[in-house]
Structures are given as structure tokens and as C-alpha cells.
Scaffold this active site. Structure first.
Site, PDB file in Angstrom:
ATOM      1  N   ASP A  10      22.506  17.681  72.780  1.00 52.48           N
ATOM      2  CA  ASP A  10      21.494  16.606  72.809  1.00 52.48           C
ATOM      3  C   ASP A  10      20.347  17.052  73.702  1.00 52.48           C
ATOM      4  O   ASP A  10      20.529  17.270  74.900  1.00 52.48           O
ATOM      5  CB  ASP A  10      22.127  15.315  73.342  1.00 52.48           C
ATOM      6  CG  ASP A  10      21.165  14.127  73.317  1.00 52.48           C
ATOM      7  OD1 ASP A  10      19.994  14.295  72.902  1.00 52.48           O
ATOM      8  OD2 ASP A  10      21.587  13.015  73.716  1.00 52.48           O
TER       9      ASP A  10
ATOM     10  N   GLY B 217      25.533   5.823  73.381  1.00 60.65           N
ATOM     11  CA  GLY B 217      25.821   5.195  74.669  1.00 60.65           C
ATOM     12  C   GLY B 217      24.631   5.297  75.598  1.00 60.65           C
ATOM     13  O   GLY B 217      23.780   6.178  75.440  1.00 60.65           O
TER      14      GLY B 217
ATOM     15  N   GLU C 229      20.968  16.762  68.578  1.00 65.58           N
ATOM     16  CA  GLU C 229      20.417  15.411  68.727  1.00 65.58           C
ATOM     17  C   GLU C 229      19.023  15.479  69.343  1.00 65.58           C
ATOM     18  O   GLU C 229      18.807  16.164  70.344  1.00 65.58           O
ATOM     19  CB  GLU C 229      21.370  14.594  69.614  1.00 65.58           C
ATOM     20  CG  GLU C 229      20.991  13.129  69.773  1.00 65.58           C
ATOM     21  CD  GLU C 229      22.038  12.349  70.577  1.00 65.58           C
ATOM     22  OE1 GLU C 229      23.201  12.817  70.691  1.00 65.58           O
ATOM     23  OE2 GLU C 229      21.686  11.277  71.090  1.00 65.58           O
TER      24      GLU C 229
ATOM     25  N   ASP D 144      17.817  10.114  67.816  1.00 67.95           N
ATOM     26  CA  ASP D 144      18.155   9.065  68.785  1.00 67.95           C
ATOM     27  C   ASP D 144      16.838   8.369  69.163  1.00 67.95           C
ATOM     28  O   ASP D 144      16.453   7.364  68.537  1.00 67.95           O
ATOM     29  CB  ASP D 144      18.875   9.723  69.987  1.00 67.95           C
ATOM     30  CG  ASP D 144      19.145   8.780  71.152  1.00 67.95           C
ATOM     31  OD1 ASP D 144      18.707   7.624  71.122  1.00 67.95           O
ATOM     32  OD2 ASP D 144      19.815   9.191  72.138  1.00 67.95           O
TER      33      ASP D 144
ATOM     34  N   SER E 175      29.778  12.606  76.349  1.00 69.85           N
ATOM     35  CA  SER E 175      28.486  13.236  76.571  1.00 69.85           C
ATOM     36  C   SER E 175      28.451  13.794  77.983  1.00 69.85           C
ATOM     37  O   SER E 175      28.512  13.037  78.959  1.00 69.85           O
ATOM     38  CB  SER E 175      27.382  12.184  76.377  1.00 69.85           C
ATOM     39  OG  SER E 175      26.135  12.683  76.773  1.00 69.85           O
TER      40      SER E 175
ATOM     41  N   LYS F 135      21.875   3.023  68.718  1.00 71.32           N
ATOM     42  CA  LYS F 135      22.031   2.338  70.001  1.00 71.32           C
ATOM     43  C   LYS F 135      21.463   0.948  69.820  1.00 71.32           C
ATOM     44  O   LYS F 135      20.284   0.792  69.461  1.00 71.32           O
ATOM     45  CB  LYS F 135      21.280   3.076  71.115  1.00 71.32           C
ATOM     46  CG  LYS F 135      21.889   4.421  71.459  1.00 71.32           C
ATOM     47  CD  LYS F 135      21.121   5.110  72.563  1.00 71.32           C
ATOM     48  CE  LYS F 135      21.736   6.468  72.865  1.00 71.32           C
ATOM     49  NZ  LYS F 135      20.880   7.248  73.790  1.00 71.32           N
TER      50      LYS F 135
ATOM     51  N   LYS G 298      29.790  16.490  73.486  1.00 71.61           N
ATOM     52  CA  LYS G 298      28.333  16.653  73.431  1.00 71.61           C
ATOM     53  C   LYS G 298      27.888  17.203  74.769  1.00 71.61           C
ATOM     54  O   LYS G 298      28.296  16.689  75.812  1.00 71.61           O
ATOM     55  CB  LYS G 298      27.720  15.281  73.138  1.00 71.61           C
ATOM     56  CG  LYS G 298      26.278  15.064  73.545  1.00 71.61           C
ATOM     57  CD  LYS G 298      25.759  13.775  72.896  1.00 71.61           C
ATOM     58  CE  LYS G 298      24.770  13.039  73.766  1.00 71.61           C
ATOM     59  NZ  LYS G 298      24.356  11.744  73.160  1.00 71.61           N
TER      60      LYS G 298
ATOM     61  N   LYS H  89      24.383  18.328  77.041  1.00 68.50           N
ATOM     62  CA  LYS H  89      22.935  18.158  77.103  1.00 68.50           C
ATOM     63  C   LYS H  89      22.303  19.547  77.126  1.00 68.50           C
ATOM     64  O   LYS H  89      22.768  20.434  77.855  1.00 68.50           O
ATOM     65  CB  LYS H  89      22.553  17.369  78.354  1.00 68.50           C
ATOM     66  CG  LYS H  89      23.052  15.924  78.330  1.00 68.50           C
ATOM     67  CD  LYS H  89      22.283  15.093  77.313  1.00 68.50           C
ATOM     68  CE  LYS H  89      22.676  13.628  77.387  1.00 68.50           C
ATOM     69  NZ  LYS H  89      21.877  12.782  76.475  1.00 68.50           N
TER      70      LYS H  89
END
Ligand code: OSB
Ligand code: MG
Length: 374
Positions: free
Chosen positions: A189, A291, A214, A239, A137, A263, A162, A164
Site C-alpha cells: 500500500d 481499516g 494499493e 483506496d 496492515s 472504507k 499488507k 506499506k
């Protein structure tokens, strides 16, 4: 049978090796709690509280978790014996929410249970894989840096990237990364940063064939999320929205997502994850292990989680050295060819290193059954 006679809270401040920027802010270090449980048979279990110093990802904070641990959860763990760690989460039902605090204790109980039964954590929870696929990420950063980071992790073998995203930082980075890496498994994400007005932008992402987007919308934007999923070819992965089995049921009922990032801290621990995994398999929802910039302790749990059937997509468990120098476990988590080997030794399979913990420790609080803390 598990009887806990001592608990130690280790509070650590750890500088991150990466600058991690998301739609909700920049993180350069972690302020976190490690839980050490000592059972009456001498077994020691470790857990990690993944709450952050600031309540930007969710409501919990390191301070709130410490208060709930001291005032509620540590007295609870002293108040009874546990035949099995699955008893802890239901036993803590009177304490609302605070799932990250709960998982820090429950995880340590699983570590003890696994050691007592001479099982790896993965085996103790019913996992089967010998190695798990991992992705990485990557935070928000200038596009040239982002491209070289993507290249760097791709060359290390990470199984998906991934990035952001947030309003104003979406089409552009995705388009440019796709130009350079046409076939790479890629996802974005948003950490809750989009609103209804942004659906058109999100629809434009479809043509870049992301594996998933995400958490595009706010945690409780259920109805909008279902409407968005109906307009997208790209799967939505939730998430922040999923705290419980009831949230999962709601997501299924509304068809708000096709994938869930699991998670352990966010849903209250391993028992909750096992139940969610069962539901997800019958609903045909793909899972992966998320994570929270964990130390090696939390990372060990994330690796074990990913060994469950149903965890079919690469997780966010990058190697220790990406985050910490040094990590606090021996050996560190190592990624080779995009995989982490699953330890087979009893318990977490990574040993907490006390001298390394001391390098970072800011507070230590010791609790003994039947005594007030010191
Ligand atoms: O949204 O998945 C997230 C880190 C902190 C809080 C939330 C998230 C993340 C990550 C990083 O994406 C995952 C990791 O490398 O641990
Ligand atoms: Mg996320």
C-alpha cells in the site's frame, strides 16, 4: 421509525500499541470521535468518526469533523425522523464532502435500526457470512523487524499481509519478504506516494506476484493510474481515490483499477457502501473492507461490511489487541485462524464499555433536541 432526542460526542485520545508508519507519516496515537445517539424509544446507537488529527490521509480532521457535526449534522439529525438509516446520507447532501463525519452519525442510525428490528448489523445490511477473513496492515520499519512481524502475524493465521511501501522502500522489502515467504498472500500500500517517473519501479514489482498494489498514485491522478494499470500484471487497488459512486464509475470507465478497498468513512457510510457493492459486483471488481485504525466500534462496522457478497478478499480488520490495551468494547474483536466471527446479537454485537471510554475521553459534548449544547 427513528427519532433522535439526544446526541453525545465523545472525543478520545488513545495510544496505539503499534508504531504505524506510512508514506504520509508516523502515527502513535489516535484522536477520534465516538458518536452516541439516543432514540426516543430508548435505543442507543454508536458510531465512530475515522478522521485523524492530521489531514494527511484525506482532508478531514478530528477538529473539522467535530465542527461539522456540531454545526450541521447534529442539527440535521434532530430536524427530522428517519424511517430508515439509508435516508441520512441523501438528507445530508447540502453538506459537501465531510463523509467521515457523516458516517459517524449514519453508522449509529444503522446500529439503532438493527436493534429495533432485532437484527445483527450484518443481517441488517444483507450480509451472509458467519465469519470473515482478515489480513493485517504492517507499517514501515527496519527489514529485520518487518520480517519478524510478518512471521508473527502469519503464525497467528492472518490471511494476507499488507506492507506499506513508498519510493525507496518497495522492491527491497518485497523481495526479501518473498524470499522468506514465497507463497504468502502479500500486497503493498503506497498511500499515494508514487508519480509517473516511478512506473518502471512499480513494473519491477510484478515479478513478486503481489495480490495488488494499493493506491500507488495521487488521489486524483486518474489518467496516470489507468496508464499504470495497463502496464502492470499486478492489480491496482484504489483506496484514497474512491469517495463516491461517481469516482467508482470513473475508475471503471478508465480501467484504473481491478480492486477497491472500501472504507465506510471515506465514502460516507453504509448506504453508499451498499450501492457501491452492487455496482462493483456487476463490474466484476473485487472488494475488501479497509481499516483506519478504528476502535472496536468502527471495527464492528468493518466486520459487518465484510459479510456482504462481493467482499471476496481479506480485509484490514486485525484483532483489537493489536491496536488497543484495552479496547473500548466488550467483547474485543478477536482473530482466530485468520477470521473474525460475525456477532449474531442485535446491533453492532459488541457493547461500548463506558468505563473504558472514560479512560481515554478528553471531551464530552451533550446535545438535546430543541436545546443548545452543554
Ligand atoms: O491506507 O489503508 C490505509 C490506516 C490509516 C489510514 C490509512 C490506511 C491505514 C491502514 C491500516 O492501512 C488499516 C488498519 O489496520 O486499520
Ligand atoms: Mg490504503
Amino acid at each position: 421509525m427513528i427519532q433522535i432526542k439526544e446526541v453525545v460526542i465523545h472525543r478520545l485520545t488513545m495510544p496505539l500499541q503499534i508504531r504505524f508508519e506510512t508514506s504520509f507519516g508516523v502515527q502513535t496515537d489516535r484522536d477520534l470521535i465516538l458518536i452516541e445517539l439516543l432514540a426516543s424509544d430508548g435505543t442507543i446507537g454508536w458510531g465512530e468518526c475515522v478522521a485523524a488529527y492530521r489531514p494527511y490521509y484525506n482532508e478531514e480532521t478530528t477538529d473539522s469533523a467535530q465542527a461539522v457535526l456540531c454545526n450541521e449534522l447534529i442539527p440535521l439529525v434532530f430536524s427530522r425522523n428517519f424511517e430508515h438509516p439509508s435516508e441520512f446520507f441523501p438528507a445530508s447532501a447540502q453538506v459537501r464532502g465531510n463523509r467521515m463525519a457523516k458516517f459517524s452519525i449514519e453508522g449509529a442510525l444503522w446500529d439503532i435500526y438493527a436493534q429495533q428490528n432485532k437484527l445483527s448489523l450484518s443481517a441488517a445490511i444483507g450480509g451472509k457470512k458467519l465469519a470473515v477473513d482478515v489480513g493485517v496492515s504492517i507499517g514501515i520499519m527496519p527489514i529485520e523487524e518487518l520480517l519478524s512481524e510478518v512471521e508473527n502475524y502469519k503464525s497467528q493465521g492472518y490471511r494476507r499481509i499488507k506492507i506499506k511501501i513508498k519510493p525507496g522502500w518497495d522492491i527491497e522489502p518485497v523481495r526479501i519478504i518473498r524470499e522468506h515467504f514465497p507463497n504468502m498472500p502479500l500486497m503493498g500500500d503506497a498511500n499515494c506516494s508514487y508519480e509517473k517517473e516511478d512506473f518502471e519501479t512499480l513494473r519491477k514489482l510484478d515479478k513478486y506476484e503481489l495480490m495488488m498494489i494499493e493506491q500507488p498514485l495521487a488521489e486524483h491522478a486518474w489518467v496516470d493510474c489507468a496508464a499504470l494499470q495497463a502496464q502492470l500484471n499486478t492489480p491496482i487497488c484504489l483506496d484514497e481515490s474512491i469517495h463516491s459512486l461517481e469516482d467508482f464509475d470513473l475508475a471503471m470507465h478508465l480501467k484504473a483499477c481491478r480492486i477497491v478497498n472500501v472504507k465506510l468513512g471515506r465514502i460516507g457510510g453504509i448506504q453508499a457502501a451498499l450501492e457501491l457493492t452492487k455496482k462493483a459486483r456487476s463490474a466484476n471488481i473485487a472488494l475488501w473492507s479497509g481499516g483506519m485504525l478504528e476502535t472496536g466500534i468502527g471495527r464492528a462496522f468493518n466486520v459487518a461490511l465484510a459479510t456482504l457478497d462481493g467482499f471476496t478478499l481479506p480485509g484490514d480488520t486485525a484483532g483489537s489487541s493489536r491496536y488497543w490495551k484495552p479496547d473500548i468494547i466488550d467483547p474485543e474483536v478477536v482473530v482466530e485462524n485468520g477470521q473474525v466471527k460475525v456477532p449474531s446479537t442485535p446491533g453492532l454485537g459488541y457493547a461500548a464499555n463506558r468505563s473504558k471510554i472514560e479512560l481515554y475521553q478528553t471531551i464530552q459534548k451533550h446535545f438535546r433536541k430543541g436545546k443548545s449544547d452543554d
